[in-house]
Design a protein around this motif. Structure first.
Motif, PDB file in Angstrom:
ATOM      1  N   CYS A 130       0.377  -1.238   0.324  1.00  8.81           N
ATOM      2  CA  CYS A 130       0.558  -0.216   0.010  1.00  8.81           C
ATOM      3  C   CYS A 130       0.527   1.215  -0.197  1.00  8.81           C
ATOM      4  O   CYS A 130       0.523   2.347  -0.285  1.00  8.81           O
ATOM      5  N   GLU A 173      -3.713  -6.011  -1.443  1.00 14.40           N
ATOM      6  CA  GLU A 173      -4.365  -5.076  -0.534  1.00 14.40           C
ATOM      7  C   GLU A 173      -5.533  -4.494  -0.964  1.00 14.40           C
ATOM      8  O   GLU A 173      -6.249  -3.982  -2.019  1.00 14.40           O
ATOM      9  N   HIS A 254      -3.297   2.344  10.654  1.00 15.12           N
ATOM     10  CA  HIS A 254      -2.288   2.933  10.384  1.00 15.12           C
ATOM     11  C   HIS A 254      -2.250   4.257  11.120  1.00 15.12           C
ATOM     12  O   HIS A 254      -1.848   5.195  11.392  1.00 15.12           O
ATOM     13  N   CYS A 276      -5.578  -0.688   6.266  1.00 16.71           N
ATOM     14  CA  CYS A 276      -5.489  -1.972   5.679  1.00 16.71           C
ATOM     15  C   CYS A 276      -5.502  -3.483   5.429  1.00 16.71           C
ATOM     16  O   CYS A 276      -4.831  -3.402   6.810  1.00 16.71           O
TER      17      CYS A 276
END
Ligand SMILES: [Zn+2]
Length: 309
Positions: A130, A173, A254, A276
């Motif tokens: 990603c 992903e 994240h 993700c």
């Protein structure tokens, strides 16, 4: 952090590796953790990819396939230099003239280090599929955020004879970038969906709380914090060992890490959150080989159907 691996586990890994190489599913690429894939192995990988795509039920977002290298400026913003210096790779190139070329060849012929003639390019190897996405999202996102389905080669410098630990592998992903609650929701829904998908292939999967292998003393704090805030989960399965489970998929929040580093903002101006899930394509294919054997034509019909084999 070194963990002791029992002789039994090492023997299991060696025998699985021998099985993969003897059957021709994988071909040794000349370095530890580097493999060339047969058409049959690649067929399984593509079957897993298609299965994951179908699980998105049309809501995975725009799909992109990334090259294995990315712009150094974007790479630096991922913070991998600080967090995982032992795993990263950058690209060096030759930019000299005839004299420098001659010096390089002379060093190579003498068996000396010829890399002194090279210099760091503005390119790095991708560490996660990603990562190349975030650089292009700098600015304001549409209301409600954005979803993407992405795939790319990842490089991790951790040479190993354990066949599940490749230095170059692909992640497929599903990424969300936008509001904090929606990011966590994306991660949780995909974790469930990913688990169901892998269990439906007959794999002995479990969901486990996890942390990334952050480097050094400061890394221990980061890892502890990641666990305390339940940011990372892995779907694990016995692959090269019956005793040590391997992560075949990971689902991550994240928080605002990429939103802040890449200056990605939500419609109300706040740093975007992201999440993700990454399906480890080679590892899932290996888990299937471990479960059903090296002869894909003899796998159960339901599994071959699901993988369009
Ligand atoms: Zn990711």
């Amino acid at each position: 952090m070194m963990t002791e691996t029992s002789a039994e586990v090492l023997a299991e890994r060696a025998s699985f590796r021998a099985e993969l190489l003897d059957s021709g599913l994988l071909v040794h690429g000349g370095a530890d953790g580097l493999y060339q894939r047969s058409g049959e192995f690649e067929g399984v990988v593509r079957g897993v990819e298609a299965l994951a795509s179908r699980a998105a039920e049309g809501n995975g977002g725009a799909r992109y396939y990334f090259p294995p290298i990315m712009a150094m400026t974007d790479f630096e913003r991922t913070d991998y230099l600080r967090s995982f210096p032992d795993l990263i790779g950058a690209i060096e190139v030759f930019t000299g003239g005839d004299a420098e070329h001659a010096a390089m060849l002379f060093a190579a012929e003498e068996g000396r280090d010829w890399s002194e003639s090279l210099s760091l390019a503005d390119l790095a190897l991708c560490s996660a599929a990603c990562h190349p996405l975030y650089g292009r999202l700098t600015g304001e996102l549409p209301a409600g955020g954005a979803r993407y389905e992405v795939q790319g080669y990842c490089f991790r410098h951790e040479p190993s004879v354990d066949p599940v630990r490749m230095q170059s592998f692909r992640q497929h992903e599903f990424v969300y970038v936008g509001e904090p609650d929606a990011a966590r929701d994306h991660r949780d829904r995909w974790l469930e969906r990913g688990f169901e998908l892998l269990a439906s292939l007959g794999l002995d999967v479990q969901v486990e709380e996890a942390n990334d292998p952050f480097f050094g003393r400061a890394g221990r704090l980061l890892a502890a914090n990641q666990r305390a805030t339940a940011l990372k989960f892995e779907i694990t399965c016995p692959v090269s060992s019956t005793q040590v489970r391997t992560a075949i998929t990971s689902a991550n929040c994240h928080e605002s890490h990429f939103g802040e580093s890449f200056d990605i903002r939500t419609a109300d101006g706040a740093p975007a959150h992201s999440a993700c899930i990454g399906f480890g394509l080679e590892r899932i294919a290996l888990a299937l080989v471990r479960r059903y054997g090296t002869d894909v034509a003899r796998w159960p019909l339901a599994v071959r159907d699901a993988l369009q084999q």
